[in-house]
Design an enzyme around this catalytic site. Sequence first.
Site, PDB file in Angstrom:
ATOM      1  CB  ALA A  94      -0.631  -0.086   1.260  1.00  0.00           C
TER       2      ALA A  94
ATOM      3  CB  SER B 175       4.118  -3.851   4.426  1.00  0.00           C
ATOM      4  OG  SER B 175       4.171  -4.214   2.652  1.00  0.00           O
TER       5      SER B 175
ATOM      6  CB  ALA C 260       8.785  -2.960   7.781  1.00  0.00           C
TER       7      ALA C 260
ATOM      8  CG  ASP D 299      10.182   1.310   0.167  1.00  0.00           C
ATOM      9  OD1 ASP D 299      10.493   2.450  -0.165  1.00  0.00           O
ATOM     10  OD2 ASP D 299       9.165   0.536   0.160  1.00  0.00           O
TER      11      ASP D 299
HETATM   12  O1  PMV Z   1       4.848   1.114  -3.125  1.00  0.00           O
HETATM   13  P1  PMV Z   1       6.243   0.921  -2.520  1.00  0.00           P
HETATM   14  O2  PMV Z   1       6.394   1.349  -0.974  1.00  0.00           O
HETATM   15  O3  PMV Z   1       7.041  -0.268  -2.780  1.00  0.00           O
HETATM   16  O4  PMV Z   1       7.372   2.013  -3.066  1.00  0.00           O
HETATM   17  C1  PMV Z   1       7.764   2.025  -4.468  1.00  0.00           C
HETATM   18  C2  PMV Z   1       8.652   3.317  -4.808  1.00  0.00           C
HETATM   19  C3  PMV Z   1       8.955   3.465  -6.112  1.00  0.00           C
HETATM   20  O5  PMV Z   1       9.914   4.559  -6.122  1.00  0.00           O
HETATM   21  C4  PMV Z   1       8.019   3.359  -7.243  1.00  0.00           C
HETATM   22  C5  PMV Z   1       9.983   2.153  -6.424  1.00  0.00           C
HETATM   23  C6  PMV Z   1      11.268   2.196  -5.610  1.00  0.00           C
HETATM   24  O6  PMV Z   1      12.022   1.001  -5.511  1.00  0.00           O
HETATM   25  O7  PMV Z   1      11.549   3.025  -5.436  1.00  0.00           O
END
Ligand code: PMV
Length: 338
Positions: free
Chosen positions: A115, A119, A122, A164
């Site tokens: 979302a 997640s 983490a 992330d």
């Molecule tokens: O939706 P998430 O938390 O997986 O974030 C993706 C973020 C992107 O910039 C679209 C891809 C990435 O790995 O940075």
Amino acid sequence: MTVVSAPGKVYLFGEHAVVYGEPAVPCAIEKRATVTVEPRDDGHVRVEAQDLTLNGFAVEYADSPASGPDVDVPKPLIEAATGYVDAAVEQARDAADAPAAGFDISVDSEIPLGAGLGSSAAVVVAGIDAATRALGEPLDRRELADRAYQAEYDVQDGQASRADTFCSTMGGAVRVEGDDCSRLETPELPFVVGFDGGAGDTGQLVAGVRSLRDRYDFAADTVDAIGDIVREGESLLAAADPESDPSAELIGELGELMDINHGLLSALGVSSRSLDTMVWAAREAGADGAKLTGAGGGGCIVALDATTETETSLQYTPDCEQAFRAELATDGVRVEDE
Ligand code: PMV
């Protein structure tokens, strides 16, 4: 038994553009995934994932997950629950030089899956940290962040930035530009999150932006413009006193940049009706700014509002399933019990 937690995150600015080497600023939030690890002697891995928004189940399998666990649950769900845990186990075995190590693992997460709140990062960060500690080979944070990135990269077929995993490991607000990652000292920002109950397909959304960027120079310019927003936002944050409450002026300026960032993400095709509805509900409630967070397509928005108005308004917005205030998680990965 080793218990480790790691936080999810919101993007203040810069998702998608970060894939093309522009900077991004994700911020860790106090919504955590907690992983409990107990080594076992037979080399097997047993994963219990009660809260991965799947109906709770447990699977047990031997060393080669390729053969798959023997349970009556659809394969994609198994993969969602175990893919990241498997990758974390592989990294921990490699780091501790214990290729045959087995574990009982349980995952407990407050972060909705897929979302835009990080997640999987983490779970991977907490999983690698717990497993290496359980084997008596704890990693320093830089190596942990590096291995967590590698695990995500493997599971996501190379479609992952360091954002992330670095943010979840270090906590706080961070800056990521390619391989260059650092922590930013920022004041506490009044984040409010709205969740539409859905999820986006990160791989597909990233591929969509890539295709637009390849076909149109103005789409490439849009990606570059997101980078400019991030640089502008960073200089605002750098000028602020991290020890004091942020000024209304700072929140207003950051909010304005978030609004523009959302517009550009929308132009690149990664918003959705429910994300736009929540963004507008937040703005109309008086939020200083609002944007989608993460890959988009569905999932979460993040708004800035020091008052309770945005959270209340989102709670009454039909497209919003859940709204909550999200505090900055200054801790990053954290040992809860050892
Ligand atoms: O939706 P998430 O938390 O997986 O974030 C993706 C973020 C992107 O910039 C679209 C891809 C990435 O790995 O940075």
